[in-house]
Write a protein that holds these residues in place. Sequence first.
Motif, PDB file in Angstrom:
ATOM      1  N   LYS A 186      39.562  39.876  51.637  1.00  0.00           N
ATOM      2  CA  LYS A 186      40.070  40.110  50.297  1.00  0.00           C
ATOM      3  C   LYS A 186      39.923  41.581  49.936  1.00  0.00           C
ATOM      4  N   LEU A 187      40.829  42.046  49.107  1.00  0.00           N
ATOM      5  CA  LEU A 187      40.766  43.392  48.549  1.00  0.00           C
ATOM      6  C   LEU A 187      40.666  43.242  47.040  1.00  0.00           C
ATOM      7  N   ALA A 188      39.622  43.794  46.438  1.00  0.00           N
ATOM      8  CA  ALA A 188      39.419  43.726  44.989  1.00  0.00           C
ATOM      9  C   ALA A 188      39.274  45.137  44.430  1.00  0.00           C
ATOM     10  N   VAL A 189      40.163  45.494  43.510  1.00  0.00           N
ATOM     11  CA  VAL A 189      40.151  46.829  42.903  1.00  0.00           C
ATOM     12  C   VAL A 189      39.921  46.666  41.403  1.00  0.00           C
ATOM     13  N   GLU A 190      38.831  47.234  40.905  1.00  0.00           N
ATOM     14  CA  GLU A 190      38.534  47.162  39.475  1.00  0.00           C
ATOM     15  C   GLU A 190      39.497  48.045  38.684  1.00  0.00           C
ATOM     16  N   GLN A 191      39.758  47.655  37.452  1.00  0.00           N
ATOM     17  CA  GLN A 191      40.679  48.401  36.592  1.00  0.00           C
ATOM     18  C   GLN A 191      40.227  49.840  36.394  1.00  0.00           C
ATOM     19  N   ALA A 192      38.933  50.060  36.212  1.00  0.00           N
ATOM     20  CA  ALA A 192      38.431  51.425  35.996  1.00  0.00           C
ATOM     21  C   ALA A 192      38.699  52.305  37.215  1.00  0.00           C
ATOM     22  N   ALA A 193      38.595  51.736  38.406  1.00  0.00           N
ATOM     23  CA  ALA A 193      38.867  52.495  39.626  1.00  0.00           C
ATOM     24  C   ALA A 193      40.356  52.832  39.719  1.00  0.00           C
ATOM     25  N   ALA A 194      41.204  51.869  39.415  1.00  0.00           N
ATOM     26  CA  ALA A 194      42.654  52.115  39.453  1.00  0.00           C
ATOM     27  C   ALA A 194      43.048  53.190  38.439  1.00  0.00           C
ATOM     28  N   ARG A 195      42.470  53.154  37.254  1.00  0.00           N
ATOM     29  CA  ARG A 195      42.762  54.183  36.236  1.00  0.00           C
ATOM     30  C   ARG A 195      42.300  55.555  36.716  1.00  0.00           C
ATOM     31  N   TRP A 196      41.147  55.617  37.383  1.00  0.00           N
ATOM     32  CA  TRP A 196      40.642  56.891  37.908  1.00  0.00           C
ATOM     33  C   TRP A 196      41.619  57.464  38.921  1.00  0.00           C
ATOM     34  N   TYR A 197      42.086  56.636  39.855  1.00  0.00           N
ATOM     35  CA  TYR A 197      43.069  57.106  40.840  1.00  0.00           C
ATOM     36  C   TYR A 197      44.349  57.576  40.153  1.00  0.00           C
ATOM     37  N   LYS A 198      44.805  56.844  39.146  1.00  0.00           N
ATOM     38  CA  LYS A 198      46.022  57.244  38.428  1.00  0.00           C
ATOM     39  C   LYS A 198      45.835  58.625  37.807  1.00  0.00           C
ATOM     40  N   ASN A 238      36.600  39.991  57.971  1.00  0.00           N
ATOM     41  CA  ASN A 238      36.545  38.722  57.228  1.00  0.00           C
ATOM     42  C   ASN A 238      35.646  38.764  56.000  1.00  0.00           C
ATOM     43  N   LYS A 239      35.489  39.936  55.421  1.00  0.00           N
ATOM     44  CA  LYS A 239      34.702  40.076  54.197  1.00  0.00           C
ATOM     45  C   LYS A 239      35.601  40.583  53.074  1.00  0.00           C
ATOM     46  N   GLU A 240      35.006  41.081  52.011  1.00  0.00           N
ATOM     47  CA  GLU A 240      35.754  41.594  50.870  1.00  0.00           C
ATOM     48  C   GLU A 240      35.534  43.099  50.735  1.00  0.00           C
ATOM     49  N   LEU A 241      36.622  43.834  50.573  1.00  0.00           N
ATOM     50  CA  LEU A 241      36.545  45.263  50.277  1.00  0.00           C
ATOM     51  C   LEU A 241      36.657  45.411  48.768  1.00  0.00           C
TER      52      LEU A 241
END
Length: 95
Positions: A2-14, A76-79
């Motif tokens: 699984k890939l899980a990206v938090e909203q705060a991280a996505a906003r930082w990249y933006k 087979n883990k989560e990033l």
Amino acid sequence: MKLAVEQAAARWYKDQMGLSDGDSLRIFIRLGGCGSVHPGLSLGIAKEEPRNPGLIQQTEGITFFMEEDNVWYVDNKELRISFDDRYEEIKMEVV
């Protein structure tokens, strides 16, 4: 896996990369760095369109993905990609 990206991280990249809704970021394996999963390897990120995504997550209008030939790194883990407020930096961890 699984890939899980938090909203705060996505906003930082933006903000940091000048991204717009609809843009894509590829997470890839690179030599060197401070990776904790596989010695001598770490993760990088680049603005690119997916070709053959193995993991994909859309957050804050941005598509984060890892190509199929790189998913072995997650094993087979989560990033998880998060933003550390204390240090004002991105944190990538495989859990």
